[in-house]
Each structure stands twice: as C-alpha cells, then as structure tokens.
Write an enzyme that holds these catalytic residues in place. Structure first.
Site, PDB file in Angstrom:
ATOM      1  N   GLY A 123       0.754  -1.327  -0.203  1.00 14.05           N
ATOM      2  CA  GLY A 123       0.228   0.353   0.442  1.00 14.05           C
ATOM      3  C   GLY A 123       0.871   0.958   0.217  1.00 14.05           C
ATOM      4  O   GLY A 123       1.794   1.054   0.721  1.00 14.05           O
ATOM      5  N   GLY A 170      -0.872   4.799  -0.126  1.00  9.69           N
ATOM      6  CA  GLY A 170      -1.281   6.213  -0.475  1.00  9.69           C
ATOM      7  C   GLY A 170      -1.131   6.798   1.388  1.00  9.69           C
ATOM      8  O   GLY A 170       0.453   6.954   1.104  1.00  9.69           O
ATOM      9  N   LYS A 229      -7.752   0.011   9.116  1.00 13.27           N
ATOM     10  CA  LYS A 229      -8.425   0.428  10.121  1.00 13.27           C
ATOM     11  C   LYS A 229      -9.894   0.536   9.473  1.00 13.27           C
ATOM     12  O   LYS A 229     -10.137   0.684   8.709  1.00 13.27           O
ATOM     13  CB  LYS A 229      -8.514   1.939  10.472  1.00 13.27           C
ATOM     14  N   LYS A 273     -14.478   2.518  16.446  1.00 12.55           N
ATOM     15  CA  LYS A 273     -14.379   4.066  16.642  1.00 12.55           C
ATOM     16  C   LYS A 273     -15.176   5.148  15.427  1.00 12.55           C
ATOM     17  O   LYS A 273     -15.855   6.360  15.892  1.00 12.55           O
ATOM     18  CB  LYS A 273     -12.745   4.530  17.286  1.00 12.55           C
ATOM     19  N   ARG A 324     -12.963  12.196   8.353  1.00 13.00           N
ATOM     20  CA  ARG A 324     -14.325  12.255   7.216  1.00 13.00           C
ATOM     21  C   ARG A 324     -15.620  11.645   8.009  1.00 13.00           C
ATOM     22  O   ARG A 324     -16.536  11.965   7.685  1.00 13.00           O
ATOM     23  CB  ARG A 324     -13.901  11.172   6.422  1.00 13.00           C
TER      24      ARG A 324
END
Lengths: 353, 353
Positions: free
Chosen positions: B13, B15, B122, B207, B273
């Site tokens: 990954g 990002g 997450k 969460k 977000r």
C-alpha cells in the site's frame, strides 16, 4: 401528601454549578415523597446594585449573577445563614474549595450526626506535609459524617440549559449512592453509581493539570495526534498516580472509563479555564498569576495549584522521572520550562519503554 | 556492514498512511544491522499527467499524489509488481480494506512461510453470515502467517510532518512486537507494545461509528458535555461489544486506555471524515452516499459501513436494546432515524440503570 419522615437537602454554595444543581434538585424533590420540598441553598451574600443576591434569588427565582437567564424552582430557597442549611440530611458541597474549611467550621454545630455529605467540588485539599488530601476526607474529618462525590463532564452552563450529559455518583456505600441518585437524575442528566469514590474525586482534580498541557498544545499549534497523546499520557499518569498514592483505598481501573474519568478529562481538555491558561502560557511570557488576572477575572485556575502539590509529592517520593507530563506542566506553570520544550519531556516516556 | 541474514520489509500500500509509514520504516532500517536497507512499497500504478506514480516516487522520492511535500528516503522503492514486495519477512498491510482479499490472492504464491504480517488498516472484513471478521484473521487465513496490528491516534498528515504522537503495536507474541517496534519507532512516533491485538484492531474499526455520532452532535450544536457523553457511551458500547463477541480471544480492559483505544477515539471524534459525514447528516437531508460523493470525493467513510455490520450482529443476537448508541447511529446513517432524535436514544441507557 408528603411523608412526615421526609429528608432535607441543603446545598452549600450557589455559584453557577451550585445554582444549576439547585435547580435540578429543587425540581426533583417536588416529585419525591420522602424528601422535604424546600431545599435551602447557602448564599455568600453580596450586593447586586441596590439589591441583595439572596433576595433576588428568592423573589425572582434566578441567580442573576452566577446563572443568569435560568429560572430556578420556587422551592429552592437562598439562605445566607449557613447554620440554617447545615441541619439537612443530605449536604451538597458545591463551593470554591478554598472556602471549605472555614465553612465546615461554621456548619459543624448544626450538622446532624446522621447527615450524609456529597461533594461536587473539583479540587484537592493540601495536607501540611503529605501533599494532596481529598476534600471528602476534609468533610468527613471535620463533620464526622460520610461524604461521597458527584463528578463528571458537566460544564454548568450546558447542564443549566438541559443539554444532555452524564455524571458519576461515587459513594463507598452503593445504597447511599442509589438513594442520592434520585435527587440528581433527570432525563438529560444521566447518572451512574459506583463505589470507587477516591478515583472519581481524584480524577476531578488531576484532570485540570492535563488540561493545562492540552492548552499548551493548542498554543503551540501541534495538531490532533499530539493533543490526543498528551491527553492519553496525562490520563495514564493520573491513573498511575492514583494507584501509587491511594492504592490502600482500592482504586478501580473501570472508574477511569466513567464520566468522572475519561469524559470529564476530554471536556476539560477541549475547553475551560485551565486550557486557556495553558494556551497563553505557550503564546506569552506572562506568569500564571498575571494570566489569571487577565483571563479569569483574577480567579484561580485549579490546574497549576494541583500541579504544584502533585510535584511536591512526586519529589518527596523520588518519583519525578515516572511522571514526565505532570512534572513538565508544573515546570511550565512555574516558568521553569519553556512551553516549546514540553514535547521533549514526553519523548522516552516510561509508557513507551 | 550489514549482516547477511538480514530481514526484508515489504509495504503493501502507498496511500498517505502507507507512504508515511514507508518514510519512517525506510529511515529506520538504514540504522538497523539486521534489516535489509531496501524497503519495497507496493504501488497500484496510476498516471500523474504524463508520468507514472511509481516512477515519480523512485526518481523524485516523493509521493506527489498521496503525500505531497514530504521527502521519502531513497531506500524506499516503489514497486508495481506485488509479488516483488510479497517475499519479505515483515509484510506491512496498509491499503484500503476493500482491496485486501484480492491483493492477498496475488501475493500468496510468493509469501514466505516464515513471514509475519502487520496490519495498519482500520476497518473490518465481513463474514458471510456471522458479521464482523477481523482483517488480521483474513490475512492469517489467506497467507497462513501470523498477523498483528499497529493502531493509534495517527492522522497521516501530522505523522508525516513528524509531529509527536503515540501508537500501539499489538501482537499475540510480545517478542515479535518488540522486534517490529524497532522499525516503526522514532523520537516523535512513540510505540507501546501489547498482546491484546483483537481489542486494538476492533477499536480501530468501531471508533468510526462513534465518530459519526460525534459529528451529529456537532451538526446539532449540542455542546461539550453532550459530545463527551456520546464519546464515552460509544466507548463503553465498543468495550461491551468486544467483550460480548470476542470474549474467547481474551480482550483486556487496559487496551482501551492505550493509544489504539481512547486516544484514537478522541482524535477521530474531533476531526476526520466520519465526523464530517455525521455533521452533514444532521444539517442536510442527504444520504450517506450523496455526502460521500460531495465531501469525500466519492470515497467511503468507514463508520456507516461498520455500523451496518455491527447492527446486523446485534440484531441476530437480539441485543439491539443493549447498544442504543451504535443502533441509533446506524439508523441515522440509513435515514431511518432523524438525527435530532439521537439523544432520545441515549436517555435511559443501560449504563445509567
């Protein structure tokens, strides 16, 4: 028709939190068969223009000075004579902690031996040599009655406007807590009862130190991760401090997850007077005393005071290196550590070993 | 001179969080004798103007698309061929969770039987019938290797700027965690190692549901006490949920006090977000999908997805009444509950009985 064996409630203090609780308790006892309807609230008399504050409260049912705009119930009676509040079955202490000692002395002759105290004061008392002393211990020792606490994320202004929140009622005897809950609980003021009153009370005092640190982070523009880290590291130091010095009173880790623990810490770290002091410690070169004059109308912030006592205890026990955050905040408050060095203190923290 | 038995690290990954971790790990392995200096980072190739992202990263040492402005170390090599990253000894998974399954299939032939995975994702996976499935279980089942997690209050942009924060490294085998810690730890990125990886991972997913609720409170202008109450009640429901459904995997209450627990929850509830989606759910009548298009450039917010899976599990087990907050947030996301009724759901909460 009320029972003849009704219990009386007295409120010792009438600031914004005291008046807010007065409103809640006043309304609740109207509906409780086993409580006397009149709730006396002790007012330290002062003049508001031509009038006396106690008279305004009793005629207009509003505390125009400390809780303006909030209607108080008629059965909440302002009383300037402390002895007339002191003969209650439940005594709610909600006054600035520096007045507690002297008020207790004045109350003493009238207090019933069967009375029960409940402290809403977020602060600590200072023993001569040994550092922090619980305010509930001060009440118990002076009056010879048991005393629990009501703590939580409860900014008075918001509670007075009936905005939803939670609180923790902590009493060694859970049955007393459950009984007391009835006079505090409303549908917007939700209460959990626990027996670990020592942790509940200490969290209410120690969080103010962490809040100063959170304010420093704001002042330094250090971002969300750093702020969360400061809050959490502070929380862990609070926990370790309580287990270190009050272990014989059986603190319970679950208490930290109650409103009196994490919720109160969060609210305090995202607003309030200690955060404000911290912010300005980071952005000015002024002393805490000067900032209190400028920002708090001369009132004391609890954080720096509590930090000083905690520091003293840690120093005496040679534990300064185990509590880098609490120590750093004290040193920042004393202007012994430049605020921009705060984070340096948190690197190599024992938590990350 | 490096040892010949050096360990290789692969990052799956690239990002903003992947590139940030790539920077940290790349710099750390330069100083570690027992690690190979080259760290391969898998990039899903895309064109940036006339150029390819992988080529930009390898020539300019910057991820101009996902982490602009942050210099990456030269030894962090972008690799578009997943199999060339997959033969590492430590595999760091840091990609959007919806791609995990297919990536694992492609990696599988090259993965060493002795490799160790660590997930920074997450989110959760969804089992066919039984609701939530841990992403680390998906990794373990697909690759036959153990997989732990690195979680915490770590907004990538702030970490990439080297702002102080904490993280939690959770691995069933604490020795693996301690070894891995060396490649992640810096003086601004502080790590605690624990063994309770199930709680750490689930906190990172759950969460996001609470964060939607925190955003709703913002949108409704409900104040600090209410927000703290929502965060705490959410936290308690997260805790109860984990103990309810994952009790056989020995969750530990202390994990909730780690960075992966309360700190990550706080950061997420005060920004990000999911909070944004919650805010606009309260102030508009748009659907989650519409808001994601408008506010998140079409990307999914994790909160509503996770809420739906949690709801399904609670419904199947007839436990909806024990989790009023998680249920209310799901219903708000589905537009089945008007956001201004959120608080009604929290009154008479089992926590306050």
């Amino acid at each position: 028709m009320k029972n003849t064996q009704t219990k009386k409630v007295g409120i010792i203090g009438s600031g914004n939190w005291g008046s807010t609780i007065g409103k809640i308790v006043g309304l609740n006892v109207q509906k409780l068969e086993d409580f006397e309807t009149t709730v006396r609230m002790w007012v330290l008399e002062e003049n508001i223009g031509e009038e006396k504050l106690s008279e305004i409260i009793n005629s207009r049912h509003e505390n125009v000075k400390y809780l303006p705009g909030i209607p108080l119930p008629d059965n909440l009676v302002a009383e300037t004579e402390i002895t007339k509040c002191a003969d209650a079955d439940y005594l709610i202490f909600v006054l600035p902690h520096q007045f507690l000692q002297s008020v207790l002395q004045k109350m003493k002759p009238t207090v019933k031996s069967t009375a029960i105290g409940i402290s809403l004061i977020k602060g600590i008392d200072f023993a001569d040599d040994s550092g922090i002393k619980l305010l509930t211990d001060t009440v118990e020792q002076n009056l010879g009655i048991p005393c629990g606490v009501l703590m939580g994320a409860n900014l008075a202004d918001e509670v007075s406007k009936e905005m939803f929140c939670e609180a923790t009622l902590a009493f060694k005897d859970i049955h007393i807590a459950e009984d007391l809950k009835r006079i505090f609980k409303t549908d917007y003021f939700c209460i959990s009862c626990i027996t670990d009153q020592v942790t509940a009370e200490l969290c209410g005092a120690l969080k103010n130190i962490v809040a100063v640190g959170s304010g420093v982070i704001n002042g330094l523009n250090l971002g969300n991760n750093t702020k969360a880290a400061v809050i959490r590291i502070g929380f862990m130091e609070m926990k370790n401090f309580i287990f270190q010095f009050f272990n014989d009173r059986n603190p319970n880790v679950d208490t930290f997850l109650e409103s009196c623990g994490m919720a109160d810490l969060i609210t305090t770290c995202y607003g309030g007077r200690n955060t404000k002091i911290g912010h300005h410690l980071a952005t000015t070169e002024k002393s805490v005393r000067e900032l209190e004059k400028e920002l708090l109308n001369g009132q004391s912030a609890q954080g720096p005071l509590t930090a000083a006592e905690v520091y003293k205890m840690l120093e005496t026990h040679e534990l300064l290196d185990k509590y880098p955050l609490l120590v750093a905040i004290h040193n920042i408050c004393q202007r012994k550590l430049p605020p921009n060095k705060f984070i340096e203190y948190l690197k190599n923290h024992p938590l990350h070993e």
